[in-house]
Design a protein around this motif. Sequence first.
Motif, PDB file in Angstrom:
ATOM      1  N   ASP A   7      89.414   9.413  30.369  1.00 42.30           N
ATOM      2  CA  ASP A   7      89.609   9.124  31.796  1.00 42.30           C
ATOM      3  C   ASP A   7      91.051   9.463  32.132  1.00 42.30           C
ATOM      4  O   ASP A   7      91.981   8.760  31.737  1.00 42.30           O
ATOM      5  CB  ASP A   7      89.297   7.659  32.125  1.00 42.30           C
ATOM      6  N   HIS A 193      90.119  16.275  42.315  1.00 43.97           N
ATOM      7  CA  HIS A 193      88.947  16.101  43.194  1.00 43.97           C
ATOM      8  C   HIS A 193      88.814  17.178  44.287  1.00 43.97           C
ATOM      9  O   HIS A 193      88.925  16.882  45.486  1.00 43.97           O
ATOM     10  CB  HIS A 193      88.930  14.710  43.830  1.00 43.97           C
ATOM     11  N   LEU A 222      84.542  16.305  36.957  1.00 43.10           N
ATOM     12  CA  LEU A 222      83.965  14.966  37.069  1.00 43.10           C
ATOM     13  C   LEU A 222      85.021  14.006  37.587  1.00 43.10           C
ATOM     14  O   LEU A 222      86.070  13.812  36.954  1.00 43.10           O
ATOM     15  CB  LEU A 222      83.466  14.480  35.707  1.00 43.10           C
ATOM     16  N   THR A 223      84.757  13.407  38.751  1.00 41.91           N
ATOM     17  CA  THR A 223      85.670  12.432  39.328  1.00 41.91           C
ATOM     18  C   THR A 223      84.879  11.533  40.259  1.00 41.91           C
ATOM     19  O   THR A 223      83.757  11.864  40.652  1.00 41.91           O
ATOM     20  CB  THR A 223      86.836  13.133  40.050  1.00 41.91           C
ATOM     21  N   GLY A 224      85.453  10.385  40.590  1.00 41.77           N
ATOM     22  CA  GLY A 224      84.696   9.368  41.300  1.00 41.77           C
ATOM     23  C   GLY A 224      84.119   9.795  42.628  1.00 41.77           C
ATOM     24  O   GLY A 224      83.084   9.278  43.054  1.00 41.77           O
ATOM     25  N   VAL A 231      79.788  18.525  41.292  1.00 45.34           N
ATOM     26  CA  VAL A 231      79.930  18.741  39.849  1.00 45.34           C
ATOM     27  C   VAL A 231      79.431  20.138  39.479  1.00 45.34           C
ATOM     28  O   VAL A 231      80.109  20.898  38.769  1.00 45.34           O
ATOM     29  CB  VAL A 231      79.172  17.657  39.054  1.00 45.34           C
ATOM     30  N   ARG A 247      88.281  15.234  33.607  1.00 39.11           N
ATOM     31  CA  ARG A 247      87.359  14.128  33.883  1.00 39.11           C
ATOM     32  C   ARG A 247      88.198  12.894  34.154  1.00 39.11           C
ATOM     33  O   ARG A 247      88.999  12.492  33.313  1.00 39.11           O
ATOM     34  CB  ARG A 247      86.483  13.927  32.647  1.00 39.11           C
ATOM     35  N   SER A 249      88.160   9.034  36.682  1.00 40.60           N
ATOM     36  CA  SER A 249      87.471   8.191  37.656  1.00 40.60           C
ATOM     37  C   SER A 249      88.178   8.111  38.999  1.00 40.60           C
ATOM     38  O   SER A 249      87.551   7.842  40.015  1.00 40.60           O
ATOM     39  CB  SER A 249      87.324   6.778  37.089  1.00 40.60           C
ATOM     40  N   THR A 259      83.785   4.154  41.187  1.00 47.85           N
ATOM     41  CA  THR A 259      83.563   4.484  39.788  1.00 47.85           C
ATOM     42  C   THR A 259      84.585   3.758  38.924  1.00 47.85           C
ATOM     43  O   THR A 259      85.786   3.859  39.166  1.00 47.85           O
ATOM     44  CB  THR A 259      83.678   6.008  39.565  1.00 47.85           C
ATOM     45  N   LEU A 264      82.179   7.747  33.933  1.00 46.57           N
ATOM     46  CA  LEU A 264      81.639   9.055  34.327  1.00 46.57           C
ATOM     47  C   LEU A 264      80.744   9.640  33.230  1.00 46.57           C
ATOM     48  O   LEU A 264      80.899   9.316  32.046  1.00 46.57           O
ATOM     49  CB  LEU A 264      82.782  10.027  34.609  1.00 46.57           C
TER      50      LEU A 264
END
Length: 283
Positions: A7, A193, A222-224, A231, A247, A249, A259, A264
């Motif tokens: 993370d 993001h 991959l992010t909140g 994705v 990756r 959150s 998240t 994730l």
Amino acid sequence: MHLINADLHCHSRHSDGTLSPADLAARAHANGVELWALTDHDEISGLDEAARTARALGLDFVTGVEVSVTFIGVTVHIVGLGFDPDHAALRQGLAATRGGRLQRAHEMADALAQVGHKGAFEGALAYVGNPDLISRTHFARWLVETGVCASTHEVFRHYLADGKPGHVPHRWAKLGDAVGWITGAGGIAVVAHPGRYRLTPNEEYALFSEFRQHGGLGVEVLTGSHGQADVLKYQELALEFDLLASRGSDFHSPEESRTDLGALPDLSGRLTPVWQKLRPARP
């Protein structure tokens, strides 16, 4: 390839999160995170506490920061990972980027007063751990606490997003400068993001082309805030631009974040994870 629970994007109260770096480290560890980065906005003052706590927990840690950038009039965020936090140019650049936040906050408070919400600056300040980093999120928490909106997400939609009554634009760092500070300090620059930015396809292509030209190497797949369509889109973009996949959150608060740390899914096996190029900080 071993898929680790990394993370590499979250915030403490040194910027706009609600937990201390130590509490974030403990939460990440409890949630099964194996490699963690603290990425406060334009601020690295929480890294020492984060590193000490992670080391005590046996949690691999890399330095991190999220730099605010203005690109063609749009605010874009660039995460830096694995850099030397004592690098002079990086520290000077982050200090300059932080410098405009206080004036912007006063302008936001004035704008909110004009639509009936007086005392917003003082109200927001009560939620700030670091006054140099007062942000829209602090105003959002005050508007929730005073009953104007039910959630911070609602506040942004009605008051603080572009075009809304409390929105005040701010000119941040230039893309090339931010990437240069990170890479000059030995780190890896990552577009944070990307699904959140209101860019046309041509503008987005220009962002990633320029990012690569300046030495940027990664993108958050991959992010909140990314849905499944995001994705899939940014998996393909990572492959197209030969970018490392990250990756994170983007965790800010137990009460607000969609998240949690470490929650994730795994990155696609088609991608090269950014952590393959990162070396965890050691004592």
